[in-house]
Design an enzyme around this catalytic site. Structure first.
Site, PDB file in Angstrom:
ATOM      1  N   ILE A  76      32.124  36.001  43.536  1.00  0.00           N
ATOM      2  CA  ILE A  76      31.278  35.430  44.587  1.00  0.00           C
ATOM      3  C   ILE A  76      29.839  35.316  44.102  1.00  0.00           C
ATOM      4  O   ILE A  76      28.950  34.960  44.865  1.00  0.00           O
ATOM      5  CB  ILE A  76      31.340  36.321  45.854  1.00  0.00           C
ATOM      6  CG1 ILE A  76      30.955  37.775  45.531  1.00  0.00           C
ATOM      7  CG2 ILE A  76      32.739  36.251  46.472  1.00  0.00           C
ATOM      8  CD1 ILE A  76      30.798  38.657  46.772  1.00  0.00           C
ATOM      9  N   HIS A 116      37.285  32.949  46.410  1.00  0.00           N
ATOM     10  CA  HIS A 116      36.944  34.021  47.357  1.00  0.00           C
ATOM     11  C   HIS A 116      35.578  33.781  48.003  1.00  0.00           C
ATOM     12  O   HIS A 116      34.924  34.726  48.438  1.00  0.00           O
ATOM     13  CB  HIS A 116      36.960  35.388  46.663  1.00  0.00           C
ATOM     14  CG  HIS A 116      38.346  35.836  46.275  1.00  0.00           C
ATOM     15  ND1 HIS A 116      38.577  36.821  45.361  1.00  0.00           N
ATOM     16  CD2 HIS A 116      39.571  35.423  46.707  1.00  0.00           C
ATOM     17  CE1 HIS A 116      39.893  36.997  45.230  1.00  0.00           C
ATOM     18  NE2 HIS A 116      40.515  36.162  46.022  1.00  0.00           N
ATOM     19  N   SER A 153      39.761  39.568  34.396  1.00  0.00           N
ATOM     20  CA  SER A 153      40.427  39.845  35.672  1.00  0.00           C
ATOM     21  C   SER A 153      41.636  40.740  35.441  1.00  0.00           C
ATOM     22  O   SER A 153      42.405  40.518  34.502  1.00  0.00           O
ATOM     23  CB  SER A 153      40.886  38.543  36.339  1.00  0.00           C
ATOM     24  OG  SER A 153      41.606  38.849  37.518  1.00  0.00           O
TER      25      SER A 153
HETATM   26  P1  NAD Z   1      38.991  43.638  38.797  1.00  0.00           P
HETATM   27  O1  NAD Z   1      37.855  44.577  39.088  1.00  0.00           O
HETATM   28  O2  NAD Z   1      40.298  43.890  39.425  1.00  0.00           O
HETATM   29  O3  NAD Z   1      39.250  43.588  37.225  1.00  0.00           O
HETATM   30  C1  NAD Z   1      38.218  43.370  36.310  1.00  0.00           C
HETATM   31  C2  NAD Z   1      38.817  43.457  34.932  1.00  0.00           C
HETATM   32  O4  NAD Z   1      37.804  43.105  34.019  1.00  0.00           O
HETATM   33  C3  NAD Z   1      39.287  44.870  34.557  1.00  0.00           C
HETATM   34  O5  NAD Z   1      40.642  44.802  34.156  1.00  0.00           O
HETATM   35  C4  NAD Z   1      38.374  45.275  33.390  1.00  0.00           C
HETATM   36  O6  NAD Z   1      39.090  45.945  32.362  1.00  0.00           O
HETATM   37  C5  NAD Z   1      37.884  43.952  32.879  1.00  0.00           C
HETATM   38  N1  NAD Z   1      36.532  43.965  32.311  1.00  0.00           N
HETATM   39  C6  NAD Z   1      35.445  44.654  32.729  1.00  0.00           C
HETATM   40  N2  NAD Z   1      34.384  44.363  31.958  1.00  0.00           N
HETATM   41  C7  NAD Z   1      34.816  43.461  31.033  1.00  0.00           C
HETATM   42  C8  NAD Z   1      34.201  42.778  29.952  1.00  0.00           C
HETATM   43  N3  NAD Z   1      32.910  42.959  29.646  1.00  0.00           N
HETATM   44  N4  NAD Z   1      34.941  41.923  29.220  1.00  0.00           N
HETATM   45  C9  NAD Z   1      36.278  41.742  29.481  1.00  0.00           C
HETATM   46  N5  NAD Z   1      36.913  42.365  30.488  1.00  0.00           N
HETATM   47  C10 NAD Z   1      36.187  43.210  31.260  1.00  0.00           C
HETATM   48  O7  NAD Z   1      38.450  42.186  39.104  1.00  0.00           O
HETATM   49  P2  NAD Z   1      39.191  40.952  39.718  1.00  0.00           P
HETATM   50  O8  NAD Z   1      40.501  40.745  39.054  1.00  0.00           O
HETATM   51  O9  NAD Z   1      38.204  39.859  39.736  1.00  0.00           O
HETATM   52  O10 NAD Z   1      39.492  41.379  41.216  1.00  0.00           O
HETATM   53  C11 NAD Z   1      38.491  41.983  41.991  1.00  0.00           C
HETATM   54  C12 NAD Z   1      38.086  41.237  43.233  1.00  0.00           C
HETATM   55  O11 NAD Z   1      36.789  41.654  43.576  1.00  0.00           O
HETATM   56  C13 NAD Z   1      37.989  39.753  43.066  1.00  0.00           C
HETATM   57  O12 NAD Z   1      38.653  39.239  44.131  1.00  0.00           O
HETATM   58  C14 NAD Z   1      36.510  39.412  43.176  1.00  0.00           C
HETATM   59  O13 NAD Z   1      36.338  38.452  44.204  1.00  0.00           O
HETATM   60  C15 NAD Z   1      35.835  40.633  43.699  1.00  0.00           C
HETATM   61  N6  NAD Z   1      34.621  41.028  42.958  1.00  0.00           N
HETATM   62  C16 NAD Z   1      33.718  40.100  42.581  1.00  0.00           C
HETATM   63  C17 NAD Z   1      32.602  40.475  41.871  1.00  0.00           C
HETATM   64  C18 NAD Z   1      31.629  39.395  41.447  1.00  0.00           C
HETATM   65  O14 NAD Z   1      31.484  38.401  42.149  1.00  0.00           O
HETATM   66  N7  NAD Z   1      30.963  39.550  40.297  1.00  0.00           N
HETATM   67  C19 NAD Z   1      32.370  41.799  41.552  1.00  0.00           C
HETATM   68  C20 NAD Z   1      33.324  42.760  41.970  1.00  0.00           C
HETATM   69  C21 NAD Z   1      34.448  42.345  42.675  1.00  0.00           C
END
Ligand code: NAD
Length: 246
Positions: free
Chosen positions: A105, A121, A192
């Site tokens: 987001i 999302h 992800s």
């Molecule tokens: P998730 O938190 O489930 O997974 C994130 C993945 O990224 C993990 O498996 C982790 O090992 C990996 N990761 C972390 N840092 C990394 C890097 N530097 N390089 C490569 N991989 C890395 O995230 P998701 O699958 O997006 O699901 C979480 C939900 O939360 C989503 O629906 C999202 O909308 C929301 N969310 C969004 C944000 C944002 O907008 N930035 C932040 C947190 C959560």
């Protein structure tokens, strides 16, 4: 297969794809200073937060929703894109991918220059009155929350953020991303865990899937290529390789 071979394979997949798309998650933005949900210390370490950030809490207790839940997201507004976002924008400009489907987001793909972004999302740019559907900029919402009052509309209704909350139906852009995925034969997943449904169903629509992610994902067994390295490192090296090979 070692890392250099995996990187070459990823470059080959992109070069040979008929039509390719990227799918990103919170992991692509951790290097921009935004914590993901599932890594240790991530937001889901607090089990009550999912309920606080739900559509139900927003309806019953908007003050609690904003004060203890949604206010955690405001720092996202100051974040800047990192090289992984920038390389995805470059891949689109060069015609290697048709766009990015993102679960995030944070708006960082657009800030990095991506043009075709499916925000499945929602986003942090605005909110909508739950009574009259008037749209307000996120800064209006933030100012109200920082003054310790839930944001309300001129009509008296409460404003909800244009973010998909637990309990919400999926937005139109998700269904558009399904149609886009069906047209593609390759998907590059970056950052992800592929644990969140239904966004995690998108890889099943393409013939070939490559995953760049630090941790395990729920699609690892079906994926054609997995690179467990940091997103920005892989994406920068991928760009160099594609430039060298072209
Ligand atoms: P998730 O938190 O489930 O997974 C994130 C993945 O990224 C993990 O498996 C982790 O090992 C990996 N990761 C972390 N840092 C990394 C890097 N530097 N390089 C490569 N991989 C890395 O995230 P998701 O699958 O997006 O699901 C979480 C939900 O939360 C989503 O629906 C999202 O909308 C929301 N969310 C969004 C944000 C944002 O907008 N930035 C932040 C947190 C959560």
């Amino acid at each position: 297969m070692g890392y250099p071979e995996s990187l070459q394979k990823l470059a080959d997949y992109l070069k040979n794809a008929r039509r390719a798309i990227a799918l990103t998650g919170a992991g692509i933005s951790t290097e921009s200073g935004i914590p993901d949900f599932r890594s240790p210390g991530g937001l889901w370490s607090d089990p009550g937060l999912m309920e606080t950030l739900s559509r139900r809490t927003l309806a019953r207790n908007p003050a609690l929703f904003y004060r203890q839940g949604f206010s955690l997201f405001f720092p996202v507004l100051e974040a800047k894109p990192n090289p992984a976002h920038e390389v995805l924008a470059w891949l689109e400009q060069q015609g290697y991918i048709t766009g990015v489907v993102t679960q995030n987001i944070d708006g960082l793909h657009q800030k990095a220059g991506s043009r075709r972004v499916f925000e499945v999302h929602g986003h942090m740019r605005s909110g909508t009155c739950m009574e009259c559907t008037e749209v307000y900029p996120m800064e209006y919402i933030r100012a109200a929350v920082e003054q310790e009052r839930p944001p309300s509309c001129e009509c008296g209704g409460y404003i909800r953020p244009d973010v998909t909350l637990f309990g919400d139906p999926m937005p139109h852009q998700f269904w558009q991303s399904v149609e886009e995925a069906k047209k593609c034969d390759f998907m590059l997943v970056v950052g992800s865990s592929l644990e969140v449904s239904p966004a995690n169903t998108l890889p099943q629509y393409v013939d070939r899937v490559a995953i760049v992610n630090l941790g395990r994902t729920s699609y690892d067994r079906q994926a054609d290529l997995i690179i467990n390295e940091k997103a920005s490192k892989v994406m920068l090296e991928l760009k160099s390789l594609l430039q060298k090979n072209s």
